[in-house]
Scaffold this active site. Structure first.
Site, PDB file in Angstrom:
ATOM      1  CG  ASP A  41      -1.951   1.078   1.182  1.00  0.00           C
ATOM      2  OD1 ASP A  41      -1.963   1.838   0.193  1.00  0.00           O
ATOM      3  OD2 ASP A  41      -2.740   1.182   2.139  1.00  0.00           O
ATOM      4  CG  LEU A  42       4.045   1.202  -2.170  1.00  0.00           C
ATOM      5  CD1 LEU A  42       4.701   0.712  -3.441  1.00  0.00           C
ATOM      6  CD2 LEU A  42       5.082   1.456  -1.100  1.00  0.00           C
ATOM      7  CE  LYS A  43      -3.252   5.181   1.951  1.00  0.00           C
ATOM      8  NZ  LYS A  43      -3.313   3.732   2.053  1.00  0.00           N
TER       9      LYS A  43
ATOM     10  N   GLY B  81      -6.144  -3.354  10.565  1.00  0.00           N
ATOM     11  CA  GLY B  81      -4.821  -3.095  11.119  1.00  0.00           C
ATOM     12  C   GLY B  81      -4.819  -3.098  12.627  1.00  0.00           C
ATOM     13  NE  ARG B  82      -5.371   2.425  13.478  1.00  0.00           N
ATOM     14  CZ  ARG B  82      -5.969   3.609  13.317  1.00  0.00           C
ATOM     15  NH1 ARG B  82      -5.684   4.610  14.126  1.00  0.00           N
ATOM     16  NH2 ARG B  82      -6.848   3.788  12.335  1.00  0.00           N
TER      17      ARG B  82
ATOM     18  N   PRO C 210     -16.422  -5.788  12.395  1.00  0.00           N
ATOM     19  CG  PRO C 210     -14.873  -7.043  13.634  1.00  0.00           C
ATOM     20  CD  PRO C 210     -15.879  -5.929  13.770  1.00  0.00           C
TER      21      PRO C 210
ATOM     22  N   GLY D 267     -11.310   0.164   7.460  1.00  0.00           N
ATOM     23  CA  GLY D 267     -12.169   1.049   8.255  1.00  0.00           C
ATOM     24  C   GLY D 267     -12.810   0.332   9.431  1.00  0.00           C
TER      25      GLY D 267
HETATM   26  P1  XMP Z   1      -6.629   0.331  10.686  1.00  0.00           P
HETATM   27  O1  XMP Z   1      -5.566   0.339  11.714  1.00  0.00           O
HETATM   28  O2  XMP Z   1      -7.452   1.583  10.644  1.00  0.00           O
HETATM   29  O3  XMP Z   1      -5.794   0.270   9.332  1.00  0.00           O
HETATM   30  O4  XMP Z   1      -7.486  -0.894  10.685  1.00  0.00           O
HETATM   31  C1  XMP Z   1      -6.386   0.307   8.088  1.00  0.00           C
HETATM   32  C2  XMP Z   1      -5.355   0.147   7.029  1.00  0.00           C
HETATM   33  O5  XMP Z   1      -5.962   0.377   5.788  1.00  0.00           O
HETATM   34  C3  XMP Z   1      -5.426   1.562   5.206  1.00  0.00           C
HETATM   35  N1  XMP Z   1      -6.569   2.347   4.859  1.00  0.00           N
HETATM   36  C4  XMP Z   1      -6.889   2.643   3.608  1.00  0.00           C
HETATM   37  N2  XMP Z   1      -6.284   2.343   2.458  1.00  0.00           N
HETATM   38  N3  XMP Z   1      -8.036   3.430   1.317  1.00  0.00           N
HETATM   39  C5  XMP Z   1      -6.863   2.771   1.311  1.00  0.00           C
HETATM   40  O6  XMP Z   1      -6.323   2.517   0.236  1.00  0.00           O
HETATM   41  C6  XMP Z   1      -8.674   3.758   2.462  1.00  0.00           C
HETATM   42  O7  XMP Z   1      -9.737   4.342   2.481  1.00  0.00           O
HETATM   43  C7  XMP Z   1      -8.065   3.346   3.663  1.00  0.00           C
HETATM   44  N4  XMP Z   1      -8.440   3.472   4.944  1.00  0.00           N
HETATM   45  C8  XMP Z   1      -7.481   2.844   5.659  1.00  0.00           C
HETATM   46  C9  XMP Z   1      -4.547   2.251   6.187  1.00  0.00           C
HETATM   47  O8  XMP Z   1      -3.437   2.792   5.512  1.00  0.00           O
HETATM   48  C10 XMP Z   1      -4.187   1.106   7.100  1.00  0.00           C
HETATM   49  O9  XMP Z   1      -3.067   0.406   6.598  1.00  0.00           O
END
Ligand code: XMP
Length: 221
Positions: A59-61, A192-193, A178, A170
């Site tokens: 995920d390099l955005k 993630g967290r 979940p 999210g």
């Molecule tokens: P958490 O800790 O919030 O992490 O469960 C979520 C992970 O997903 C990524 N993230 C996104 N990536 N579009 C994306 O491409 C999004 O809307 C988005 N929201 C969260 C975030 O970088 C983390 O790794």
């Protein structure tokens, strides 16, 4: 399998341990910029080795011209199966070049159609019809759509059909539960967290999987 674990803030040792212990239960892992900037791209080699057969996503955005996105991707391509790029950048000279490059390497492109944070309603959601048009034209392997706004997942599924995978972040820290995104039509939930910052990440992942099953039983009957 429906869970993709996001690795952003762990040390290499912690991440490898987590990947090893969750390998049987998850669809894959998504590795974010914070992890890569701290630990370096080469750390992906050992990390992937902890669970080699699952889906690994970088995920390099990505949101740049095609040339630069290809350069960035080339540094991680040998360690991962897929990369995420933003959808708002459009097809010509950007996502078309990235997709062609990834296909030539046998890798997958995942395109963000909207994001999970509240500010995504200010701009990203307003552009959703155009971005779904970009995706329909490009036909990437998958898209990212927010678990925090299931209506966006529904719309993506309705517009794009079953031929595209929907990955939804999210859940947990950002508020969605979940299983909610799966019920709305997503294929995978990115978490993630809720897992990585738990006292016992393996127990937390097992609890997430149990809640996903319970939610799916309710919504699918
Ligand atoms: P958490 O800790 O919030 O992490 O469960 C979520 C992970 O997903 C990524 N993230 C996104 N990536 N579009 C994306 O491409 C999004 O809307 C988005 N929201 C969260 C975030 O970088 C983390 O790794």
């Amino acid at each position: 399998m429906t869970l993709i674990v996001a690795i952003d803030s762990l040390s290499v040792e912690e991440a490898e341990k987590l990947a090893r212990s969750l390998c049987t239960w998850v669809a894959g892992f998504k590795v974010g910029l914070p992890f890569l900037l701290v630990n370096g791209v080469r750390s992906l080699s050992g990390l992937r080795g902890a669970c080699p057969e699952k889906l690994w996503v970088a995920d390099l955005k990505l949101a740049d011209i095609g040339h630069v996105m290809k350069l960035v991707t080339s540094s991680v391509a040998s360690y991962v199966d897929a990369v995420i790029a933003h959808g708002f950048i459009g097809v010509r000279g950007a996502l078309d070049e990235l997709k062609e490059y990834l296909v030539s390497l046998g890798k997958k492109l995942i395109v963000v159609v909207s994001m999970s944070h509240p500010g995504a309603e200010e701009v990203y959601d307003k552009a959703l019809p155009s971005i779904l048009g970009v995706v329909a034209k490009l036909r990437p392997w998958g898209v990212v759509a927010p678990a925090t706004r299931p209506a966006i997942i529904h719309e993506a599924r309705e517009t794009l059909g079953q031929g595209v995978k929907i990955l939804s972040p999210g859940i947990g820290a950002q508020g969605a539960r979940p299983g909610e995104a799966l019920c709305a039509g997503a294929d995978y939930e990115i978490i993630g967290r809720l897992i990585t910052e738990a006292g016992d990440p393996v127990a937390s992942a097992e609890e997430v999987l149990r809640k996903q099953r319970e939610m799916l039983r309710k919504c699918r009957g």
